[in-house]
Every structure is written in C-alpha cells, then in structure tokens.
Motif scaffolding. Structure first.
Motif, mmCIF file in Angstrom:
data_model
loop_
_atom_site.group_PDB
_atom_site.id
_atom_site.type_symbol
_atom_site.label_atom_id
_atom_site.label_comp_id
_atom_site.label_asym_id
_atom_site.label_seq_id
_atom_site.Cartn_x
_atom_site.Cartn_y
_atom_site.Cartn_z
ATOM 1 N N LYS A 175 -7.104 20.253 55.982
ATOM 2 C CA LYS A 175 -6.469 20.101 54.667
ATOM 3 C C LYS A 175 -6.732 21.320 53.787
ATOM 4 C CE LYS A 175 -6.452 15.060 54.384
ATOM 5 N NZ LYS A 175 -7.032 13.883 53.730
ATOM 6 N N ILE A 176 -7.964 21.799 53.796
ATOM 7 C CA ILE A 176 -8.310 22.968 52.987
ATOM 8 C C ILE A 176 -7.592 24.207 53.514
ATOM 9 C CG2 ILE A 176 -10.198 24.497 52.288
ATOM 10 C CD1 ILE A 176 -12.009 21.908 52.467
ATOM 11 N N ALA A 177 -7.592 24.368 54.820
ATOM 12 C CA ALA A 177 -6.913 25.523 55.421
ATOM 13 C C ALA A 177 -5.438 25.537 55.042
ATOM 14 C CB ALA A 177 -7.073 25.496 56.942
ATOM 15 N N HIS A 178 -4.779 24.398 55.146
ATOM 16 C CA HIS A 178 -3.357 24.337 54.789
ATOM 17 C C HIS A 178 -3.148 24.597 53.300
ATOM 18 C CE1 HIS A 178 -1.823 23.336 58.717
ATOM 19 N NE2 HIS A 178 -2.802 22.461 58.851
ATOM 20 N N ALA A 179 -4.045 24.106 52.459
ATOM 21 C CA ALA A 179 -3.948 24.366 51.020
ATOM 22 C C ALA A 179 -4.068 25.865 50.724
ATOM 23 C CB ALA A 179 -5.025 23.592 50.270
ATOM 24 N N LEU A 180 -4.858 26.562 51.538
ATOM 25 C CA LEU A 180 -5.070 28.001 51.354
ATOM 26 C C LEU A 180 -4.062 28.853 52.118
ATOM 27 C CD1 LEU A 180 -8.965 28.045 51.684
ATOM 28 C CD2 LEU A 180 -7.614 28.124 49.571
ATOM 29 N N HIS A 181 -3.173 28.195 52.863
ATOM 30 C CA HIS A 181 -2.175 28.890 53.697
ATOM 31 C C HIS A 181 -2.859 29.808 54.710
ATOM 32 C CE1 HIS A 181 1.068 27.283 51.293
ATOM 33 N NE2 HIS A 181 0.408 27.668 50.217
ATOM 34 N N VAL A 182 -3.871 29.246 55.358
ATOM 35 C CA VAL A 182 -4.636 29.961 56.380
ATOM 36 C C VAL A 182 -4.608 29.101 57.640
ATOM 37 C CG1 VAL A 182 -6.922 30.827 57.021
ATOM 38 C CG2 VAL A 182 -6.181 30.935 54.650
ATOM 39 N N PRO A 183 -4.364 29.702 58.800
ATOM 40 C CA PRO A 183 -4.453 28.907 60.024
ATOM 41 C C PRO A 183 -5.876 28.342 60.174
ATOM 42 C CG PRO A 183 -3.447 31.054 60.474
ATOM 43 C CD PRO A 183 -3.983 31.096 59.059
ATOM 44 N N PRO A 184 -6.000 27.057 60.455
ATOM 45 C CA PRO A 184 -7.333 26.471 60.595
ATOM 46 C C PRO A 184 -8.194 27.224 61.606
ATOM 47 C CG PRO A 184 -5.684 24.743 60.538
ATOM 48 C CD PRO A 184 -4.943 26.038 60.590
ATOM 49 N N GLY A 185 -7.584 27.709 62.666
ATOM 50 C CA GLY A 185 -8.326 28.449 63.679
ATOM 51 C C GLY A 185 -8.981 29.706 63.144
ATOM 52 N N GLU A 186 -8.352 30.322 62.153
ATOM 53 C CA GLU A 186 -8.925 31.525 61.548
ATOM 54 C C GLU A 186 -10.235 31.194 60.840
ATOM 55 O OE1 GLU A 186 -7.786 34.609 57.985
ATOM 56 O OE2 GLU A 186 -6.150 33.936 59.282
ATOM 57 N N ILE A 187 -10.239 30.075 60.144
ATOM 58 C CA ILE A 187 -11.454 29.652 59.445
ATOM 59 C C ILE A 187 -12.536 29.284 60.464
ATOM 60 C CG2 ILE A 187 -12.453 27.860 57.955
ATOM 61 C CD1 ILE A 187 -9.807 27.894 56.387
ATOM 62 N N VAL A 188 -12.160 28.563 61.506
ATOM 63 C CA VAL A 188 -13.118 28.176 62.542
ATOM 64 C C VAL A 188 -13.705 29.417 63.211
ATOM 65 C CG1 VAL A 188 -13.373 27.015 64.769
ATOM 66 C CG2 VAL A 188 -12.079 25.912 62.937
ATOM 67 N N GLU A 189 -12.864 30.403 63.495
ATOM 68 C CA GLU A 189 -13.348 31.641 64.116
ATOM 69 C C GLU A 189 -14.346 32.370 63.211
ATOM 70 O OE1 GLU A 189 -10.055 34.075 65.335
ATOM 71 O OE2 GLU A 189 -9.416 32.617 66.840
ATOM 72 N N GLU A 190 -14.071 32.391 61.911
ATOM 73 C CA GLU A 190 -14.989 33.051 60.973
ATOM 74 C C GLU A 190 -16.321 32.299 60.913
ATOM 75 O OE1 GLU A 190 -16.646 35.722 58.306
ATOM 76 O OE2 GLU A 190 -14.967 35.914 59.697
ATOM 77 N N ILE A 191 -16.260 30.983 60.902
ATOM 78 C CA ILE A 191 -17.492 30.187 60.906
ATOM 79 C C ILE A 191 -18.285 30.484 62.182
ATOM 80 C CG2 ILE A 191 -18.422 27.834 61.076
ATOM 81 C CD1 ILE A 191 -15.942 26.996 59.309
ATOM 82 N N ASP A 192 -17.608 30.503 63.305
ATOM 83 C CA ASP A 192 -18.264 30.772 64.583
ATOM 84 C C ASP A 192 -18.872 32.174 64.603
ATOM 85 O OD1 ASP A 192 -18.941 30.116 67.355
ATOM 86 O OD2 ASP A 192 -17.410 31.603 67.870
ATOM 87 N N ARG A 193 -18.141 33.149 64.081
ATOM 88 C CA ARG A 193 -18.632 34.524 64.057
ATOM 89 C C ARG A 193 -19.925 34.616 63.255
ATOM 90 N NH1 ARG A 193 -19.029 38.685 61.051
ATOM 91 N NH2 ARG A 193 -17.964 37.839 59.251
#
Length: 79
Positions: free
Chosen positions: A53-71
């Motif tokens: 929900k947050i990713a879509h609100a920010l117009h960011v692919p959820p996978g991009e956020i997950v990848e940054e968290i993982d990194r």
C-alpha cells in the motif's frame, strides 16, 4: 530476520524523497498517519500488505523497496 528500524528508515526516505507528508502518504495508502508513523519509526514492522500500500502510494514498485531493505540489511550483517 527483518529489522523494523531499517524497514522504517527506508519507507521514510522514499516518502521524503517524493516530497510527501506523512498525512498525505497515509491517506493515499489507506492507513492512519499514526500507523504510518509507527512503521517509519520502527515501532512496528510493516507487513506485506502495508508495504504494498505504501509503495503504491509513493508510485514505487514494491520490489524496489524490498531490494533496498535487503541491501541495507545485508550491509548491516556484514559489519
């Protein structure tokens, strides 16, 4: 294991990089500002539904956020 503080920091940075307030973002994500604030502070760990929900609100692919968290978490584990 996921670290709530790391997840929250990533979410906050994405929101701020888009110039959005906590109030606007929480409204777009369909959650209370108090809940989003707890997620960003790392007081609560975002579940998958909230993350999407947050990713879509920010117009960011959820996978991009997950990848940054993982990194970041990989970097922290290597210290």
């Amino acid at each position: 294991m996921l670290d709530a503080k790391t997840v929250g920091a990533v979410l906050r940075e994405y929101r701020k990089s888009r110039g959005l307030t906590l109030s606007v973002t929480s409204g777009l994500a369909g959650m209370s500002a108090a809940h989003l604030s707890k997620l960003e502070r790392g007081d609560k760990l975002a579940n998958l539904d909230s993350l999407f929900k947050i990713a879509h609100a920010l117009h960011v692919p959820p996978g991009e956020i997950v990848e940054e968290i993982d990194r970041r978490m990989s970097k922290e584990r290597s210290l």
